[in-house]
Enzyme design. Structure first.
Site, short mmCIF file in Angstrom:
data_model
loop_
_atom_site.label_atom_id
_atom_site.label_comp_id
_atom_site.label_asym_id
_atom_site.label_seq_id
_atom_site.Cartn_x
_atom_site.Cartn_y
_atom_site.Cartn_z
N ASP A 92 0.82 -1.21 0.00
CA ASP A 92 0.00 0.00 0.00
C ASP A 92 0.85 1.26 0.00
O ASP A 92 1.47 1.60 1.02
CB ASP A 92 -0.91 -0.04 1.23
CG ASP A 92 -1.79 1.18 1.36
OD1 ASP A 92 -1.96 1.89 0.36
OD2 ASP A 92 -2.32 1.40 2.47
N ASP A 274 -1.91 5.83 -5.22
CA ASP A 274 -2.16 4.95 -4.08
C ASP A 274 -2.55 3.55 -4.53
O ASP A 274 -3.66 3.32 -5.00
CB ASP A 274 -3.28 5.56 -3.23
CG ASP A 274 -3.54 4.79 -1.95
OD1 ASP A 274 -2.87 3.78 -1.72
OD2 ASP A 274 -4.42 5.21 -1.19
#
EC number: 3.4.23.4
Length: 381
Positions: A92, A274
């Protein structure tokens, strides 16, 4: 200069020293899992304002604000402890901590996943520090420790690991992943924690202080490469974008246009690249303009529906970043699932930055360069 750095990174890839390739599996999203169990409608009804609430300027000791990863689909394997215990994680770029469930957690969400057992690791060290990660639907409580973390062929003998002792059940119970491995800047990490990639850089475990991501549309074929750029995953040249704030992988978007008309981000805005967010998220008013431009209609719980039969006539949405245009065709920004189509754009007025998630990254091979604080983008194969 950037071309020289790319050559170095590609040369490092050919030498294969300090280069790590982590295959990412495109699995079933939490949204799909809930839908198959007939639970999605209730979930959206109860959490319609928390679906993508991941990024916040609020900071507390040993806490972050993360999403519920409702649409996250890309997962990889890591190993923690001696002997190693296996976990499936989301890599992430929108957070910085590493955490997995532990045997101390009796929540249903933990029981459905692999749980780390410190007593079975000869290298685990308890830090006597707590960890609290706040979600829109509840908090994950945990503790911090040190242990050996193995990512492909890289072995980090002293990595901070968060071990959950309590998880919000409706968030993670049906997810395919066990935990999260954050790849953002250390300023986002909880107190006492050092991000995994920072440790790798500090210990010279990677050939270059950068990593790159390719997200395939298929179940197999996606790849996270640590320490190198792999030109086999993109066409043309990489274009480089300065990071404006060294917390997230944040940069300036010049505008968003449809058919040459600015529909969002007029005058420029900040955005985050992201890998831990599936959707493409922006302020509600801007996203509403885009939904109207592409012909999406709002559903009962905030999602926007699209007529699957109109994809061929829908417009391309163009992001201009650092003077270069990055088109997103309907095939990129539309989610198709069992005969239903929904928009990949989502409004969220709680976020001060746009979030360019997997919808964008599938179209553009992405390089995250910590040495120069740049993001590189090129058309993915």
């Amino acid at each position: 200069m950037r071309g020289f750095v790319v050559l170095l990174a590609v040369f490092a890839l050919s030498q294969a020293s300090g280069i790590v390739r982590i295959p990412l599996h495109k699995g079933k999203s939490l949204r799909r899992a809930l839908k198959e169990r007939g639970l999605l409608e209730d979930f959206l009804k109860n959490h319609q304002h928390a679906v993508s609430r991941k990024h916040s300027n609020s900071r507390e000791v040993a806490s972050e604000f993360l999403t519920n990863y409702l649409d996250c689909q890309y997962f990889g394997k890591i190993y923690i402890g001696t002997p190693p215990q296996e976990f499936t994680v989301v890599f992430d770029t929108g957070s910085s901590d590493l955490w997995v469930p532990s045997v101390y957690c009796n929540s249903v969400a933990c029981q459905n996943h692999h749980r780390f057992d410190p007593s079975k690791s000869s290298t685990f060290q308890n830090m006597d520090k707590s960890l609290s990660i706040q979600y829109g639907t509840g908090s994950m409580q945990g503790l911090l420790g040190y242990d050996t973390v193995t990512v492909s062929s890289i072995v980090d003998p002293h990595q901070t690991v968060g071990l959950s002792t309590q998880e919000p059940g409706d968030v993670f119970t049906y997810s395919e992943f066990d935990g999260i491995l954050g790849l953002a800047y250390p300023s986002l990490a909880s107190e006492y924690s050092v991000p995994v990639f920072d440790n790798m850089m500090d210990r010279h475990l990677v050939a270059q202080d950068l990593f790159s991501v390719y997200m395939s549309r298929n179940e197999q074929g996606s790849m996270l490469t640590l320490g190198a750029i792999d030109p086999s995953y993109y066409t043309g040249s990489l274009h480089w974008i300065p990071v404006t704030v060294q917390e997230y992988w944040q940069f300036t978007v010049d505008s968003v246009t449809v058919d040459g008309v600015v529909v969002a981000c007029d005058g420029g805005c900040q955005a985050i690249l992201d890998t831990g967010t599936s959707m493409l998220v922006g302020p509600g008013s801007d996203i509403f303009n885009i939904q109207q431009a592409i012909g999406a209609t709002e559903g009962q719980y905030g999602e926007f529906d699209i007529d699957c039969g109109t994809l061929s006539s829908m417009p391309t949405v163009v992001f201009e970043i650092n003077g270069k245009k990055y088109p997103l065709p309907p095939s990129a920004y539309t989610n198709q699932d069992q005969g239903f189509c929904t928009s990949g754009f989502q409004g969220d007025d709680s976020s001060q930055q746009w979030i360019l998630g997997d919808v964008f990254i599938r179209e553009y091979y992405s390089v995250f360069d910590r040495a120069s604080n740049l993001v590189g983008l090129a058309k993915a194969i």
